[in-house]
Motif scaffolding. Structure first.
Motif, PDB file in Angstrom:
ATOM      1  N   UNK A 222       0.986  -1.323  -0.065  1.00 55.11           N
ATOM      2  CA  UNK A 222      -0.064   0.088  -0.082  1.00 55.11           C
ATOM      3  C   UNK A 222       0.880   1.148  -0.173  1.00 55.11           C
ATOM      4  N   UNK A 263     -11.942   5.637   6.529  1.00 52.38           N
ATOM      5  CA  UNK A 263     -12.132   4.469   5.579  1.00 52.38           C
ATOM      6  C   UNK A 263     -12.155   5.033   4.162  1.00 52.38           C
ATOM      7  N   UNK A 264     -12.111   6.325   3.981  1.00 52.87           N
ATOM      8  CA  UNK A 264     -12.041   6.843   2.625  1.00 52.87           C
ATOM      9  C   UNK A 264     -10.726   7.292   2.320  1.00 52.87           C
ATOM     10  N   UNK A 266      -7.730   5.809   1.707  1.00 52.67           N
ATOM     11  CA  UNK A 266      -7.194   5.514   0.450  1.00 52.67           C
ATOM     12  C   UNK A 266      -8.076   6.090  -0.669  1.00 52.67           C
ATOM     13  N   UNK A 267      -9.207   6.324  -0.846  1.00 50.21           N
ATOM     14  CA  UNK A 267      -9.758   6.782  -2.052  1.00 50.21           C
ATOM     15  C   UNK A 267      -9.481   8.104  -2.135  1.00 50.21           C
ATOM     16  N   UNK A 270      -6.280   8.814  -4.061  1.00 53.05           N
ATOM     17  CA  UNK A 270      -6.578   8.297  -5.660  1.00 53.05           C
ATOM     18  C   UNK A 270      -7.617   9.393  -6.455  1.00 53.05           C
ATOM     19  N   UNK A 271      -8.405   9.910  -5.548  1.00 45.36           N
ATOM     20  CA  UNK A 271      -9.305  10.610  -6.227  1.00 45.36           C
ATOM     21  C   UNK A 271      -8.462  12.049  -6.713  1.00 45.36           C
ATOM     22  N   UNK A 273      -5.472  12.329  -7.238  1.00 43.08           N
ATOM     23  CA  UNK A 273      -4.720  11.990  -8.477  1.00 43.08           C
ATOM     24  C   UNK A 273      -5.629  12.040  -9.774  1.00 43.08           C
TER      25      UNK A 273
END
Lengths: 293, 316, 255
Positions: A222, A263-264, A266-267, A270-271, A273
């Motif tokens: 990760x 919980x969000x 990681x998202x 990416x978002x 990015x």
């Protein structure tokens, strides 16, 4: 306001770790256009070498870090020589699959040798203390991570800007063939790049051990992916881009965990990015060279 | 007229081959000649074939490096499972729903991201695949990270066989048409293709949508065989697995993708008894195959009747 | 009738103006040459006309339609086709498939038709094959139809590129150094070929070329570009006598 500053301070050390790993990604990409998916796992190996240096050899954290860097520099050179060099003239996707293979090999070889369970990073090597400065709680481990990471980045900048090796690295990444004609040994320069990148990853691995207090054979996946995101976000192949990208991702994650739903977490990186790539398809510092027609 | 007759004989022969293949396996399942163990592996094999062939349309034929295929598989799996377990739709409707939902996801993701080139596209698709997974982890309706369990086992050999045949039919027929040539021209030289009148964005999106849709179908078949689906199953490592099959088979070869999917399934099953060294051997095989055969097993060639004939007749 | 009018075209890369105040006119069925030293901006003009680059300013009117802002594939659909200075064939595909791809814009069946293998599909494929072969025959490449494009010798690759461009059925054909790397005999037969396709297909041709014998031999009018600016235009014999052109392009050693 106080809390925001506290979160930013917390994010700096995480960002520094991502930046260090991202540097290795970006340097290797810059020089041979390979997404080295095994890079996060080199970091994991570094963490374990540091761990054993402390537990078996009884060294302090600084020596452990140096030993980890030396071992991983060698590991990086070997990986490049055995797995990537034979594929240098093949398609890039073949090298990518090889990198995935090397990544799996490092992970599962470590599990095979040391077992899948996590190991607690010995706190004898680093006793965590909190300091109260101007109403902010600052942990000595954060200071340690931040200072050593920034120190290493300065050393890297020096090597790349002012040494012959650094000049050779820049030359090869700009134009491989011209570099050969100028008498630069491309093989040696690529090996050096892998050595430096892997050493930085190893240092980051030891820092992760200190930062999270535990290490395991799959710990590289990760952070490796996050660091890769950081490198792309800054513009892959561009060294200052990797540093900035690393800090951006680290700060973002800390802010999201601190204020929102972890919980969000990681998202979110990416978002961000995706958003940056949609606006600037070659990352923050990337130049859109376009193709010559 | 002569060629037309040959065409029809060929179609009939192929259909007869499929019927015989289907019946033989169906017979051995019905009579319990094929044990549970082999049935599970047969199921994985069919799902892997659908995944590999659908990704080969995107990565192999269109030349767009996508690392988010597992995300589309997740969209299909969740859509179909919700339709059968929560909304009481028949299985066929759920499969069609999965195909369309994943295709729609492919469209929504493909339109903005397919402007990106090479590695930037790769990381963007990887990121979007992971976003799909994280979002699923945060939806209570589908039990978050725990996932949905107790899914009825509706996936039978007939559905699997139908799924594989449909996937192959669509991909092979598409690739061997003017639209397929347009798609391949994007891989060969995007700028030249555009200047020869090919709307490259449109064909990239078309390939992406069809590929994503069939990944969704594979997800639906998966969910209704293995009892449980959870977000973690569809992480980026799953996307890597599918990519490995496509590259091992040879980019731009459908038969290569099928052969690699079968090979990887058998390899995984064969290594099952040695859990501690299973992944080490798998990793070593990847590295060694890529070093000695970087173009994959088939390169961009197809294994066809012509190839068979050539080997048979010893020509060329 | 005027086919192509370019008004005040301007394009800069960073601080460097590649094309400045470029004005140009071309009649239907005309054969015009664009010459100038390396780096003068000739290929940039071609890239602007075909939509590879977006101009900073100016208009490109083709048959009454402004091409500025159109995607390259729509410009091709309007009837403009080109070749490339550095050959850009679909290397891993057969010679026939290279031309078939250029025929795709007139495909007569739908995606669904392709998937279902409807009669329309077979009819459409037969038509594409017939058309593609026709264009290969013009360039005597029909017996190489199954070879991979990358395996053709250089001269044949150049010819394949032109036949591929023709297969898009353009009314304006743009050739970027078609004779580059050819020997005098090949250049000579290429000149005849260009004349022939122009007559047979009723095309206007715009070409960049360094080979002076080719430019002077086939072009009806010539534009000379230097440092992004047009420094001369006129009939071949007029261009021959411009001292500015001789200095800029032909070199002073001629005097």
């Amino acid at each position: 306001m106080q809390e925001l500053i506290q979160q930013l301070v917390n994010g700096l050390s995480l960002g520094a770790i991502y930046a260090l790993i991202a540097l290795g990604y970006t340097m290797v990409y810059g020089i041979i256009k390979l997404i080295n998916f095994a890079h996060g796992d080199v970091m994991m190996v570094g963490a374990f070498v540091g761990f054993f240096s402390i537990t078996l050899l009884g060294t302090n954290i600084a020596v452990a870090m140096l030993i980890a860097m030396a071992v991983c520099a060698l590991l990086g050179v070997i990986i490049e020589k055995v797995a990537y060099r034979p594929l240098r003239n093949s398609t890039r996707i073949a090298s990518l699959i090889t990198a995935i293979g090397v990544s799996l090999l490092l992970e599962y070889l470590t599990i095979f040798l040391l077992g899948p369970n996590q190991k607690i990073f010995p706190d004898t090597a680093f006793t965590v203390k909190a300091y109260d400065i101007a109403g902010l709680s600052i942990l000595n481990k954060d200071v340690f991570v931040f200072v050593s990471a920034v120190g290493l980045m300065l050393v890297l900048q020096y090597i790349i800007k002012y040494t012959k090796t650094g000049k050779a690295m820049r030359a090869v990444s700009l134009d491989n063939e011209a570099a050969i004609l100028m008498g630069i040994s491309v093989d040696k320069t690529i090996s050096t790049t892998f050595a430096i990148g892997s050493a930085l990853a190893a240092a980051a691995g030891v820092m992760v051990g200190v930062y999270y207090g535990a290490i395991n054979p799959l710990m590289g996946i990760i952070p490796g992916l996050k660091a890769f995101v950081a490198a792309v976000l800054g513009g892959i192949g561009i060294i200052p881009g990797a540093m900035v990208g690393g800090f951006v991702i680290g700060l973002l994650e800390t802010l999201v965990s601190g204020y929102g739903n972890s919980l969000y977490r990681d998202a979110v990186s990416f978002g961000v990015l995706i958003l940056i790539l949609l606006v600037k398809p070659t990352g923050l510092f990337g130049k859109d060279t376009g193709e010559k027609v | 007229m002569q060629t037309k007759k040959i065409k029809w004989t060929r179609i009939l022969l192929e259909a007869a081959f499929l019927v015989v293949l289907f019946s033989l396996v169906q017979y051995s399942i019905s009579t319990h000649m094929l044990s549970q163990y082999y049935q599970i592996n047969l199921t994985s094999m069919c799902i892997n074939i659908i995944l590999a062939v659908s990704l080969s349309l995107i990565n192999g034929f269109t030349g767009q490096l996508s690392l988010g295929h597992a995300g589309f598989m997740a969209v299909g799996a969740y859509t179909a499972v919700i339709m059968t377990t929560k909304l009481d739709y028949p299985f066929l409707a759920a499969l069609v729903g999965a195909l369309f939902a994943a295709g729609l996801a492919g469209f929504v993701i493909g339109v903005p991201t397919l402007r990106l080139k090479g590695d930037y596209l790769a990381i963007a698709t990887l990121a979007l695949g992971e976003i799909i997974r994280v979002v699923l982890q945060n939806i209570d309706y589908v039990n978050g990270p725990a996932g949905i369990s107790g899914i009825p086992k509706l996936t039978t050999w007939a559905w699997l066989f139908g799924g594989v045949v449909l996937t192959l039919l669509v991909v092979v027929n598409l690739v061997n048409s003017s639209y397929g040539r347009a798609i391949i021209s994007v891989r060969e030289d995007e700028i030249a293709a555009e200047l020869m009148g090919i709307n490259t964005t449109k064909y990239k999106v078309l390939a992406f949508v069809i590929g994503a849709g069939f990944a969704g179908l594979a997800g639906a078949l998966y969910g209704h065989y293995f009892y449980i689906i959870k977000p973690e199953t569809f992480n980026f490592l799953k996307s890597f697995d599918i990519l490995v099959m496509v590259v091992l088979g040879g980019l731009g070869s459908t038969t290569g993708a099928v052969i690699a999917a079968i090979f990887i399934t058998i390899l995984t099953a064969a290594l099952q008894p040695f859990p501690e060294i299973r992944m080490i051997i798998y990793a070593l095989i990847l590295i060694v195959v890529m070093i000695y055969r970087p173009q994959g097993l088939m390169g961009n060639k197809e294994f066809s009747r012509q190839t068979l004939g050539r080997i048979w007749g010893g020509r060329q | 009738m005027t086919m192509l009018t370019i008004n005040k075209l301007h394009k800069a890369f960073g601080g460097l103006s590649a094309v400045m105040n470029f004005n140009f006119q071309m009649e239907q069925d005309e054969l015009v040459g664009l010459i100038g030293p390396n780096g003068a901006g000739k290929t940039t003009v071609f890239n602007l006309i075909t939509g590879v680059y977006k101009p900073d300013q100016g208009q490109i009117i083709f048959e009454g339609q402004n091409l500025v802002g159109m995607a390259p594939y729509s410009i091709c659909a309007q009837g403009v086709a080109r070749t490339f200075q550095n050959i850009r064939l679909f290397n891993e595909l057969s010679v026939l498939d290279n031309v078939k791809i250029a025929c795709h814009k007139n495909v007569q069946y739908s995606v669904l038709g392709a998937l279902m293998r409807t009669p329309a599909f077979f009819k459409g494929e037969a038509k594409i094959e017939q058309d593609a072969l026709k264009f290969l025959e013009v360039f005597k490449l029909e017996n190489k139809r199954d070879e991979l494009a990358k395996n053709l010798p250089y001269g044949e690759q150049r010819r394949l590129e032109i036949s591929r461009a023709l297969a898009t059925q353009p009314r304006l054909l743009i050739l970027d150094e078609p004779a580059a790397g050819m020997n005098p005999q090949e250049t000579n037969s290429l000149m005849k070929l260009i004349e022939m396709i122009r007559r047979e297909f009723g095309l206007a041709v715009l070409l960049i070329e360094h080979d002076m014998s080719l430019v002077m031999g086939v072009c009806e009018r010539i534009y000379v570009l230097d440092y992004g600016l047009i420094i001369a235009k006129g009939l071949p014999q007029e261009i021959r006598n411009y001292t500015q052109v001789i200095e800029a392009y032909l070199g002073e050693e001629l005097n």
